[in-house]
Design an enzyme around this catalytic site. Structure first.
Site, short mmCIF file in Angstrom:
data_model
loop_
_atom_site.label_atom_id
_atom_site.label_comp_id
_atom_site.label_asym_id
_atom_site.label_seq_id
_atom_site.Cartn_x
_atom_site.Cartn_y
_atom_site.Cartn_z
N ASN A 93 14.30 -37.91 12.73
CA ASN A 93 13.42 -36.95 12.83
C ASN A 93 13.63 -35.60 11.85
O ASN A 93 14.88 -34.98 11.91
CB ASN A 93 12.80 -36.55 14.21
CG ASN A 93 13.36 -35.36 14.71
OD1 ASN A 93 12.93 -34.11 14.27
ND2 ASN A 93 14.55 -35.48 15.55
N ARG A 94 12.49 -34.92 11.58
CA ARG A 94 12.71 -33.77 10.73
C ARG A 94 11.33 -32.89 11.06
O ARG A 94 10.69 -32.41 10.56
CB ARG A 94 12.95 -33.79 9.27
CG ARG A 94 11.91 -34.70 8.57
CD ARG A 94 12.10 -34.55 6.95
NE ARG A 94 11.22 -35.40 6.04
CZ ARG A 94 11.54 -36.41 5.60
NH1 ARG A 94 12.81 -37.01 5.76
NH2 ARG A 94 10.53 -37.14 4.82
N GLY B 5 10.73 -30.17 12.78
CA GLY B 5 10.85 -28.67 12.43
C GLY B 5 10.02 -27.99 13.54
O GLY B 5 9.25 -26.86 13.06
N PHE B 6 10.08 -27.97 14.83
CA PHE B 6 9.77 -27.39 15.75
C PHE B 6 8.27 -27.18 15.60
O PHE B 6 7.86 -26.20 15.88
CB PHE B 6 10.56 -25.85 15.80
CG PHE B 6 11.80 -25.99 16.37
CD1 PHE B 6 12.40 -27.01 16.83
CD2 PHE B 6 12.56 -24.81 16.01
CE1 PHE B 6 13.74 -26.93 17.19
CE2 PHE B 6 14.08 -24.84 16.34
CZ PHE B 6 14.66 -26.02 16.90
N SER C 90 19.23 -27.78 15.91
CA SER C 90 18.62 -28.56 15.38
C SER C 90 18.92 -28.56 13.66
O SER C 90 19.08 -27.45 13.49
CB SER C 90 17.17 -28.28 15.62
OG SER C 90 16.23 -28.94 14.59
N ASN D 115 16.62 -29.16 11.73
CA ASN D 115 15.52 -29.07 10.99
C ASN D 115 14.81 -27.55 10.69
O ASN D 115 13.81 -27.59 10.23
CB ASN D 115 14.57 -30.00 11.58
CG ASN D 115 15.15 -31.55 11.60
OD1 ASN D 115 15.73 -32.02 10.62
ND2 ASN D 115 14.90 -31.92 12.72
N THR D 116 15.73 -26.76 11.21
CA THR D 116 15.08 -25.33 10.71
C THR D 116 16.41 -24.64 10.17
O THR D 116 17.21 -24.63 10.25
CB THR D 116 15.01 -24.48 12.05
OG1 THR D 116 13.98 -25.20 12.86
CG2 THR D 116 14.75 -23.03 11.74
N LYS E 162 22.56 -25.68 23.79
CA LYS E 162 22.67 -27.10 23.34
C LYS E 162 23.17 -27.11 21.88
O LYS E 162 23.00 -26.40 21.14
CB LYS E 162 21.34 -27.57 23.16
CG LYS E 162 21.22 -29.03 22.52
CD LYS E 162 19.74 -29.58 22.93
CE LYS E 162 19.53 -30.81 22.40
NZ LYS E 162 18.25 -31.63 22.71
N ASN F 10 22.76 -32.52 20.57
CA ASN F 10 21.52 -32.62 19.63
C ASN F 10 21.84 -33.97 18.55
O ASN F 10 22.77 -34.67 18.74
CB ASN F 10 21.27 -31.40 18.82
CG ASN F 10 19.59 -31.05 18.47
OD1 ASN F 10 19.08 -32.03 18.38
ND2 ASN F 10 19.63 -29.96 18.91
#
Ligand SMILES: Cc1cc2nc3c(=O)[nH]c(=O)nc-3n(C[C@H](O)[C@H](O)[C@H](O)COP(=O)(O)O)c2cc1C
Length: 269
Positions: A25-26, A28-29, A89, A91-92, A127, A156
């Site tokens: 997954n990406r 991105g919150f 994460s 993705n940020t 995390k 994560n």
């Protein structure tokens, strides 16, 4: 979640790796922001059967990460049982650099102060990514002990791509989760538990899909276990199967409670 609402990355941003029992997954919150989430949690506060944990992130365009985590902690502490500072994460952009000691200490100090200002006292956890080198992991465990964090969530998703992956989407950008993450994340958990000398609580996450997997996380050092990707393949009934199988494994080994098996691998060696 993040303080302000944000749309996340353009679609497609979520991929099933069916052959590998994995997900990339990406996202991105993508989320509706603090105000919406706080209102929603307030409406159910105290009326749900289990503990509520809230995962805190920073907005993509934020220039003050500490201020973002602090705002979330202050607003959400009254409606959460535990808060998780997520600096892992993939993705940020720039987020994982916040796992370095100096920014991390600043974030944790600010987040805890904000939680305390709220008057509520949910537990505060951090995390981490599974891709940390040994030295960074040691620094984070030391910092968690120094700052008296309630625990660490390990882990994560990974930016790594094991050679065993065979699914067509294996080269998509994002974080890999599910079965191929299991051994890797459990190894990091085991190492962090050993470094913590029994003074931190761990939540084990990464590739859990069975009672045996949950039991392995517990024996490596987890007091709690989380799963996400396996639900895609196993459906909601998976939780019942896992708890039933875990109970049988504990009984087989002569335990009457999960707590008795936490860190078992480290004791029998
Ligand atoms: C679609 C998706 C979205 C996720 N979003 C977040 C997130 O917002 N914050 C976070 O800390 N982890 C996030 N994760 C990571 C999971 O919480 C978990 O740590 C990881 O997927 C490993 O567990 P699993 O193998 O059981 O999925 C996400 C994972 C997936 C698949």
């Amino acid at each position: 979640m993040t303080p302000k609402p944000q749309a996340g990355n353009p679609r497609p941003r979520l991929f099933r790796l069916e052959h590998d029992r994995a997900v990339i997954n990406r996202m991105g919150f993508n989320n509706q922001g603090l105000a919406a989430v706080a209102a929603r949690l307030k409406a159910v506060h105290g009326r749900l059967p289990g503990p509520i944990g809230v995962n805190l992130g920073k907005n993509k365009d934020s220039e003050d990460a500490s201020a973002d985590y602090a705002a979330l902690a202050e607003g959400l502490a009254p409606v959460a049982d535990f808060l998780v500072v997520n600096v892992s994460s993939p993705n940020t952009p720039g987020l994982r650099a916040l796992q370095n000691t100096a920014p991390l200490r600043q974030i944790i100090t600010a987040t805890r102060a904000a939680r305390d200002r709220s008057g509520a006292k949910p537990a505060l956890l951090l995390k981490v990514a599974p891709d940390l080198d040994k030295e960074s992991l040691r620094d984070i465990v030391a910092l968690a002990r120094d700052e008296a964090l309630d625990g660490l969530v390990i882990s994560n998703t990974t930016v790594g791509r094991p050679e065993t992956l065979t699914s067509p989407h294996r080269s998509e950008t994002g974080g890999l989760s599910g079965a191929p993450l299991f051994e890797f994340s459990t190894g990091v958990l085991r190492e962090a538990y050993a470094l913590s000398e029994g003074r931190l609580t761990f939540i084990g996450a990464g590739g859990v899909a069975s009672g045996a997997d949950a039991y392995a996380k517990i024996r490596a050092g987890a007091s709690l276990v989380q799963l996400y990707s396996a639900l895609v393949y196993g459906g909601p009934g998976l939780i019942v199967r896992i708890t039933r199988d875990l109970a049988a494994l504990l009984k087989r080994d002569g335990f009457t409670a999960v707590s008795q098996a936490v860190g078992l691998d480290h004791r029998v060696k």
